[in-house]
Design a protein around this motif. Structure first.
Motif, PDB file in Angstrom:
ATOM      1  N   ILE A  87      34.628 -35.406  46.290  1.00 53.01           N
ATOM      2  CA  ILE A  87      33.940 -36.599  45.784  1.00 53.01           C
ATOM      3  C   ILE A  87      32.520 -36.564  46.310  1.00 53.01           C
ATOM      4  CG2 ILE A  87      33.973 -39.122  45.689  1.00 53.01           C
ATOM      5  CD1 ILE A  87      36.928 -38.839  46.818  1.00 53.01           C
ATOM      6  N   GLY A  88      31.535 -36.752  45.434  1.00 52.63           N
ATOM      7  CA  GLY A  88      30.156 -36.701  45.903  1.00 52.63           C
ATOM      8  C   GLY A  88      29.193 -37.376  44.946  1.00 52.63           C
ATOM      9  N   PHE A  89      27.954 -37.487  45.417  1.00 50.99           N
ATOM     10  CA  PHE A  89      26.895 -38.048  44.589  1.00 50.99           C
ATOM     11  C   PHE A  89      26.456 -37.037  43.531  1.00 50.99           C
ATOM     12  CE2 PHE A  89      26.213 -40.693  48.383  1.00 50.99           C
ATOM     13  CZ  PHE A  89      26.038 -41.936  47.801  1.00 50.99           C
ATOM     14  N   PRO A  90      26.027 -37.509  42.382  1.00 47.68           N
ATOM     15  CA  PRO A  90      25.373 -36.592  41.439  1.00 47.68           C
ATOM     16  C   PRO A  90      24.009 -36.205  41.999  1.00 47.68           C
ATOM     17  CG  PRO A  90      25.253 -38.848  40.633  1.00 47.68           C
ATOM     18  CD  PRO A  90      26.129 -38.877  41.856  1.00 47.68           C
ATOM     19  N   PRO A  91      23.548 -34.969  41.779  1.00 47.58           N
ATOM     20  CA  PRO A  91      22.201 -34.603  42.220  1.00 47.58           C
ATOM     21  C   PRO A  91      21.160 -35.506  41.564  1.00 47.58           C
ATOM     22  CG  PRO A  91      23.465 -32.657  41.612  1.00 47.58           C
ATOM     23  CD  PRO A  91      24.259 -33.840  41.152  1.00 47.58           C
ATOM     24  N   VAL A  92      20.143 -35.897  42.331  1.00 51.68           N
ATOM     25  CA  VAL A  92      19.061 -36.712  41.781  1.00 51.68           C
ATOM     26  C   VAL A  92      18.124 -35.775  41.020  1.00 51.68           C
ATOM     27  CG1 VAL A  92      17.162 -38.285  42.304  1.00 51.68           C
ATOM     28  CG2 VAL A  92      19.259 -38.348  43.691  1.00 51.68           C
ATOM     29  N   PRO A  93      18.004 -35.920  39.701  1.00 49.08           N
ATOM     30  CA  PRO A  93      17.276 -34.928  38.903  1.00 49.08           C
ATOM     31  C   PRO A  93      15.797 -34.819  39.231  1.00 49.08           C
ATOM     32  CG  PRO A  93      17.868 -36.845  37.565  1.00 49.08           C
ATOM     33  CD  PRO A  93      18.589 -36.987  38.867  1.00 49.08           C
ATOM     34  N   GLU A  94      15.160 -35.938  39.613  1.00 55.87           N
ATOM     35  CA  GLU A  94      13.714 -35.884  39.849  1.00 55.87           C
ATOM     36  C   GLU A  94      13.342 -35.477  41.273  1.00 55.87           C
ATOM     37  OE1 GLU A  94      14.991 -40.269  40.190  1.00 55.87           O
ATOM     38  OE2 GLU A  94      15.408 -38.525  38.915  1.00 55.87           O
ATOM     39  N   GLU A  95      14.339 -35.136  42.095  1.00 58.41           N
ATOM     40  CA  GLU A  95      14.063 -34.730  43.469  1.00 58.41           C
ATOM     41  C   GLU A  95      14.649 -33.345  43.733  1.00 58.41           C
ATOM     42  OE1 GLU A  95      15.040 -37.620  46.404  1.00 58.41           O
ATOM     43  OE2 GLU A  95      13.703 -39.135  45.538  1.00 58.41           O
TER      44      GLU A  95
ATOM     45  N   GLY B  48      32.063 -20.607  49.467  1.00 58.42           N
ATOM     46  CA  GLY B  48      32.845 -19.867  48.486  1.00 58.42           C
ATOM     47  C   GLY B  48      33.763 -20.747  47.664  1.00 58.42           C
ATOM     48  N   LEU B  49      33.426 -22.037  47.605  1.00 57.13           N
ATOM     49  CA  LEU B  49      34.254 -23.003  46.868  1.00 57.13           C
ATOM     50  C   LEU B  49      33.515 -23.545  45.641  1.00 57.13           C
ATOM     51  CD1 LEU B  49      35.577 -24.983  49.969  1.00 57.13           C
ATOM     52  CD2 LEU B  49      36.871 -23.346  48.589  1.00 57.13           C
ATOM     53  N   ASP B  50      32.662 -22.734  45.049  1.00 59.64           N
ATOM     54  CA  ASP B  50      31.831 -23.212  43.944  1.00 59.64           C
ATOM     55  C   ASP B  50      32.642 -23.555  42.702  1.00 59.64           C
ATOM     56  OD1 ASP B  50      31.852 -20.368  44.616  1.00 59.64           O
ATOM     57  OD2 ASP B  50      31.022 -20.035  42.624  1.00 59.64           O
ATOM     58  N   ALA B  51      33.913 -23.154  42.658  1.00 56.82           N
ATOM     59  CA  ALA B  51      34.766 -23.524  41.515  1.00 56.82           C
ATOM     60  C   ALA B  51      35.523 -24.819  41.772  1.00 56.82           C
ATOM     61  CB  ALA B  51      35.751 -22.399  41.217  1.00 56.82           C
ATOM     62  N   ALA B  52      35.228 -25.491  42.888  1.00 56.01           N
ATOM     63  CA  ALA B  52      35.964 -26.709  43.246  1.00 56.01           C
ATOM     64  C   ALA B  52      35.753 -27.810  42.210  1.00 56.01           C
ATOM     65  CB  ALA B  52      35.518 -27.194  44.627  1.00 56.01           C
ATOM     66  N   ASP B  53      36.750 -28.657  42.071  1.00 54.52           N
ATOM     67  CA  ASP B  53      36.683 -29.825  41.182  1.00 54.52           C
ATOM     68  C   ASP B  53      35.928 -30.935  41.919  1.00 54.52           C
ATOM     69  OD1 ASP B  53      37.084 -31.896  39.413  1.00 54.52           O
ATOM     70  OD2 ASP B  53      39.238 -32.089  39.801  1.00 54.52           O
ATOM     71  N   VAL B  54      34.783 -31.341  41.378  1.00 56.78           N
ATOM     72  CA  VAL B  54      33.956 -32.367  42.024  1.00 56.78           C
ATOM     73  C   VAL B  54      33.864 -33.588  41.109  1.00 56.78           C
ATOM     74  CG1 VAL B  54      31.702 -32.944  43.007  1.00 56.78           C
ATOM     75  CG2 VAL B  54      32.614 -30.617  43.241  1.00 56.78           C
ATOM     76  N   THR B  55      34.239 -34.743  41.630  1.00 59.57           N
ATOM     77  CA  THR B  55      34.087 -36.015  40.921  1.00 59.57           C
ATOM     78  C   THR B  55      32.820 -36.684  41.413  1.00 59.57           C
ATOM     79  OG1 THR B  55      36.476 -36.303  40.702  1.00 59.57           O
ATOM     80  CG2 THR B  55      35.109 -38.271  40.452  1.00 59.57           C
ATOM     81  N   LEU B  56      31.897 -36.950  40.502  1.00 54.22           N
ATOM     82  CA  LEU B  56      30.612 -37.523  40.878  1.00 54.22           C
ATOM     83  C   LEU B  56      30.692 -39.050  40.856  1.00 54.22           C
ATOM     84  CD1 LEU B  56      28.243 -35.122  38.902  1.00 54.22           C
ATOM     85  CD2 LEU B  56      29.026 -34.953  41.275  1.00 54.22           C
ATOM     86  N   ILE B  57      30.411 -39.657  42.001  1.00 55.24           N
ATOM     87  CA  ILE B  57      30.478 -41.113  42.169  1.00 55.24           C
ATOM     88  C   ILE B  57      29.163 -41.573  42.796  1.00 55.24           C
ATOM     89  CG2 ILE B  57      31.694 -43.039  43.257  1.00 55.24           C
ATOM     90  CD1 ILE B  57      33.441 -41.613  41.279  1.00 55.24           C
TER      91      ILE B  57
ATOM     92  N   LEU C 158      28.295 -44.785  47.763  1.00 49.67           N
ATOM     93  CA  LEU C 158      28.889 -44.313  49.012  1.00 49.67           C
ATOM     94  C   LEU C 158      30.149 -45.112  49.350  1.00 49.67           C
ATOM     95  CD1 LEU C 158      28.771 -42.499  51.502  1.00 49.67           C
ATOM     96  CD2 LEU C 158      27.210 -44.151  52.552  1.00 49.67           C
ATOM     97  N   THR C 159      30.108 -46.412  49.130  1.00 47.93           N
ATOM     98  CA  THR C 159      31.288 -47.241  49.400  1.00 47.93           C
ATOM     99  C   THR C 159      32.475 -46.789  48.566  1.00 47.93           C
ATOM    100  OG1 THR C 159      29.912 -49.155  49.956  1.00 47.93           O
ATOM    101  CG2 THR C 159      32.203 -49.586  49.358  1.00 47.93           C
ATOM    102  N   ALA C 160      32.238 -46.521  47.288  1.00 47.42           N
ATOM    103  CA  ALA C 160      33.324 -46.072  46.409  1.00 47.42           C
ATOM    104  C   ALA C 160      33.841 -44.703  46.844  1.00 47.42           C
ATOM    105  CB  ALA C 160      32.844 -46.026  44.966  1.00 47.42           C
ATOM    106  N   GLN C 161      32.954 -43.822  47.263  1.00 44.54           N
ATOM    107  CA  GLN C 161      33.382 -42.502  47.731  1.00 44.54           C
ATOM    108  C   GLN C 161      34.319 -42.630  48.921  1.00 44.54           C
ATOM    109  OE1 GLN C 161      30.163 -39.747  48.468  1.00 44.54           O
ATOM    110  NE2 GLN C 161      29.040 -40.427  46.665  1.00 44.54           N
ATOM    111  N   LYS C 162      33.958 -43.497  49.871  1.00 49.52           N
ATOM    112  CA  LYS C 162      34.786 -43.667  51.066  1.00 49.52           C
ATOM    113  C   LYS C 162      36.152 -44.247  50.708  1.00 49.52           C
ATOM    114  CE  LYS C 162      31.735 -46.004  53.516  1.00 49.52           C
ATOM    115  NZ  LYS C 162      31.146 -46.690  54.696  1.00 49.52           N
TER     116      LYS C 162
END
Length: 296
Positions: free
Chosen positions: A192-200, A216-225, A228-232
């Protein structure tokens, strides 16, 4: 064109609503509309269009906005410069910071400044890194503390330390209490993580993607949220693993709501930076605080 018209325009652009802009400026909605009409007459173009009840900037409005914000910030600088001549190490300093930084070494620096500068009032606001940047850029605060360096050319970014990132999981996770020596032990885990900020160039989202590749986990399933509160909360519920600033989960770790996983391949530190406007006025007190925050 006068200051009232520019203030009305910037408030509408910021809030997207004439009535809310009136509340901010302590004016009626008709008064705000009149001021905007005068501005549009002088500029010869509409600044907003109504879309589903919201005021959206037109192309002309988008072109004018940064100049309007700069004009208001310059006037604020002028007032503060004159005030600084009279007061020296007195008055107020406005500082916006990311909320989680209130549980780091930054608080120690702020406390030290308060002890040394008893005649200076420190006005604090909390916001996200992007919001801190906007507050400083618009001149609403003098200094900002955020994660990562801002790429905005009108801002100066100075290093103010760093913060460790932790991999956290739900209590009872199969790897809790173990040293995860090989990243392949995390294969199949959802993240679970933040989406990259496109303008930075760098952000929390960029860091997670970079660390997963490094491990070496670049194929991992990442849910973008984008919360921070929701991620926790999702991590607590066992929905996935999260890579978060240590200060942001200190309470949860203490209460046992989350556990930190020892994953050497995912260890990293993110930078904390102090920002201010490149052409903005810094009072003697603001300079003293800036020096305290950024000294090694």
């Amino acid at each position: 064109m006068n200051i009232d018209e520019i203030q009305a325009f910037v408030a509408i652009a910021d809030l997207g609503d004439f009535t809310q802009a009136g509340r901010r400026l302590h004016r009626s909605q008709p008064a705000i509309s009149r001021r905007l009409s005068l501005l549009e007459d002088e500029l010869g173009a509409p600044m907003f269009e109504r879309i589903r009840g919201r005021a959206r900037l037109t192309e002309a409005g988008r072109a004018f906005l940064p100049h309007a914000e700069a004009a208001l910030a310059a006037l604020k600088d002028g007032r503060e410069a004159v005030h600084g001549l009279k007061t020296g190490m007195r008055g107020a300093i406005s500082l916006a910071l990311v909320g989680t930084l209130a549980d780091t070494h930054i608080v120690t620096a702020l406390r030290r400044f308060a002890r040394r500068s008893k005649d200076v009032r420190l006005e604090l606001r909390t916001a996200s890194s992007a919001e801190v940047t906007d507050l400083v850029r618009r001149g609403e605060v003098t200094l900002g503390l955020r994660y990562f360096t801002s790429d905005r050319p009108e801002l100066v970014s100075l290093a103010a330390g760093g913060e460790a990132m932790l991999v956290v999981a739900a209590p009872g996770h199969r790897l809790a209490g173990r040293r995860v020596r090989h990243a392949r032990m995390l294969e199949g885990e959802r993240w679970i993580g933040f989406p990259p900020v496109p303008e930075e160039r760098d952000s929390s989202g960029h860091v997670l993607a970079r660390q997963l590749i490094h491990a070496g986990l670049d194929a991992a399933d990442v849910t973008l949220i984008d919360s921070l509160t929701a991620q926790k909360r999702l991590a607590q519920a066992g929905f996935g693993l999260a890579l978060v600033p240590e200060s942001s989960v200190r309470d949860e770790l203490r209460r046992g709501a989350l556990v930190a996983l020892d994953v050497p391949a995912m260890r990293t530190t993110i930078p904390i930076t102090t920002i201010h406007r490149r052409t903005g006025y810094l009072s003697p007190a603001a300079k003293a605080l800036l020096a305290l925050l950024t000294r090694g």
